[in-house]
Write an enzyme that holds these catalytic residues in place. Structure first.
Site, PDB file in Angstrom:
ATOM      1  N   ASP A   8      77.914 -18.293   9.874  1.00 25.92           N
ATOM      2  CA  ASP A   8      77.523 -19.732  10.525  1.00 25.92           C
ATOM      3  C   ASP A   8      77.665 -19.432  12.354  1.00 25.92           C
ATOM      4  O   ASP A   8      77.970 -20.670  13.118  1.00 25.92           O
ATOM      5  CB  ASP A   8      77.348 -20.823   9.798  1.00 25.92           C
ATOM      6  N   ASP A  46      72.981 -22.122   8.410  1.00 24.98           N
ATOM      7  CA  ASP A  46      72.951 -23.379   8.382  1.00 24.98           C
ATOM      8  C   ASP A  46      71.114 -23.998   8.705  1.00 24.98           C
ATOM      9  O   ASP A  46      71.197 -23.417  10.124  1.00 24.98           O
ATOM     10  CB  ASP A  46      74.422 -24.394   8.848  1.00 24.98           C
ATOM     11  N   HIS A  48      69.308 -26.895   8.060  1.00 25.86           N
ATOM     12  CA  HIS A  48      68.980 -27.863   7.359  1.00 25.86           C
ATOM     13  C   HIS A  48      67.448 -28.556   8.308  1.00 25.86           C
ATOM     14  O   HIS A  48      67.174 -28.985   9.442  1.00 25.86           O
ATOM     15  CB  HIS A  48      69.928 -29.442   8.361  1.00 25.86           C
ATOM     16  N   HIS A  81      73.514 -31.838  12.827  1.00 25.73           N
ATOM     17  CA  HIS A  81      73.634 -29.955  13.527  1.00 25.73           C
ATOM     18  C   HIS A  81      72.554 -29.584  12.742  1.00 25.73           C
ATOM     19  O   HIS A  81      72.483 -29.785  11.702  1.00 25.73           O
ATOM     20  CB  HIS A  81      75.250 -29.812  13.275  1.00 25.73           C
ATOM     21  N   LYS A 106      70.673 -21.219   4.395  1.00 27.32           N
ATOM     22  CA  LYS A 106      71.348 -22.509   3.291  1.00 27.32           C
ATOM     23  C   LYS A 106      71.682 -23.999   3.712  1.00 27.32           C
ATOM     24  O   LYS A 106      71.361 -24.300   5.540  1.00 27.32           O
ATOM     25  CB  LYS A 106      72.430 -22.402   2.940  1.00 27.32           C
ATOM     26  N   CYS A 151      82.650 -23.914   5.735  1.00 23.51           N
ATOM     27  CA  CYS A 151      81.175 -22.410   4.869  1.00 23.51           C
ATOM     28  C   CYS A 151      82.711 -21.247   4.399  1.00 23.51           C
ATOM     29  O   CYS A 151      81.212 -20.244   3.918  1.00 23.51           O
ATOM     30  CB  CYS A 151      79.854 -22.780   6.027  1.00 23.51           C
TER      31      CYS A 151
HETATM   32  C1  VGL Z   1      79.795 -26.211   8.156  1.00 23.47           C
HETATM   33  C2  VGL Z   1      79.859 -28.240   7.595  1.00 23.47           C
HETATM   34  C3  VGL Z   1      77.845 -28.728   7.684  1.00 23.47           C
HETATM   35  C4  VGL Z   1      79.945 -25.057   8.386  1.00 23.47           C
HETATM   36  C5  VGL Z   1      78.286 -26.092   7.915  1.00 23.47           C
HETATM   37  O1  VGL Z   1      79.491 -23.340   8.945  1.00 23.47           O
HETATM   38  O2  VGL Z   1      80.995 -24.789   8.306  1.00 23.47           O
HETATM   39  N1  VGL Z   1      80.401 -26.889   8.252  1.00 23.47           N
HETATM   40  N2  VGL Z   1      77.983 -27.652   7.254  1.00 23.47           N
HETATM   41 ZN    ZN Z   2      75.801 -28.042   8.279  1.00 22.32          ZN
END
Ligand code: VGL
Ligand code: ZN
Length: 206
Positions: A8, A46, A48, A81, A106, A151
């Site tokens: 990420d 990430d 979404h 995010h 993901k 993550c």
């Molecule tokens: C993450 C919170 C929400 C991460 C991703 O990459 O650690 N944390 N989505």
């Molecule tokens: Zn996230």
């Protein structure tokens, strides 16, 4: 065969991002250094949809940082995010994305969050990362990126439980630490699950 999993490294998780992680920009040069030492590199992203259930804004009266129930699972409410296609979801400038052999996205299902690069938080669906690594003869993985206590942690725990010899490259990680001590506890949890704790600095000395 060894592989590096880069977790990420996206704009929204940088120090000035929508879900800021202190020290995240410092991870970038370490990720690049580490990538130069592996034949196989995979990245997680990430990714979404705008209506994702982990976003506080998608729930009446839920503030970021609160824990609420999402489709039967405890869920931390996050600021919006890494919305698919937005600048915040892109990999950070300066990350050598040309070294990524594959990207595993993901968090695409609005009903369930997905911290690990292997499975969603309910373990309902696999991303295919295990099979992808096994097909290439990978037995050992190193993990770095953000966030150490979300993550990165869940990716390293799943890697170990999937049977990969797993090392956390701790200097190549940055964490949220919403409650002070979260990062230290995450490292302890990984160690207790059989994850070795190493560093990019040590890789560079090999
Ligand atoms: C993450 C919170 C929400 C991460 C991703 O990459 O650690 N944390 N989505
Ligand atoms: Zn996230």
């Amino acid at each position: 065969m060894d592989a590096l999993i880069v977790v990420d490294l996206q704009n929204d998780f940088m120090d000035d991002g929508a879900l800021p992680v202190d020290g995240a920009y410092d991870v970038v040069p370490l990720a690049n250094e580490a990538m130069s030492r592996f034949d196989i590199v995979v990245a997680t992203q990430d990714w979404h949809p705008p209506n994702h259930g982990s976003f506080a804004d998608n729930h009446e009266g839920v503030q970021p940082g609160e824990v609420f129930e999402l489709d039967g699972l405890d869920q931390v409410a996050w600021p919006a995010h890494c919305v698919q296609g937005d600048a915040g979801s892109e990999f950070v400038n300066g990350v050598h994305t040309d070294r990524f052999d594959a990207v595993f996205r993901k968090g695409t299902d609005p009903r369930v969050d997905s911290y690990s690069g292997f499975y969603d938080n309910g373990r309902r669906k696999s991303t295919g990362l295990t099979e992808w690594l096994r097909e290439r003869g990978v037995a050992r993985v190193c993990v770095l990126g953000v966030a150490t206590d979300y993550c990165v942690k869940f990716t390293a725990l799943d890697a170990a439980s999937e049977g990969f010899a797993t090392t956390l490259l701790l200097d190549g990680c940055a964490g949220v630490d919403m409650t002070p001590g979260d990062v230290d506890r995450a490292v302890d949890e990984m160690r207790a699950a059989g994850v070795s704790i190493g560093s990019v600095a040590e890789l560079s000395m090999r």
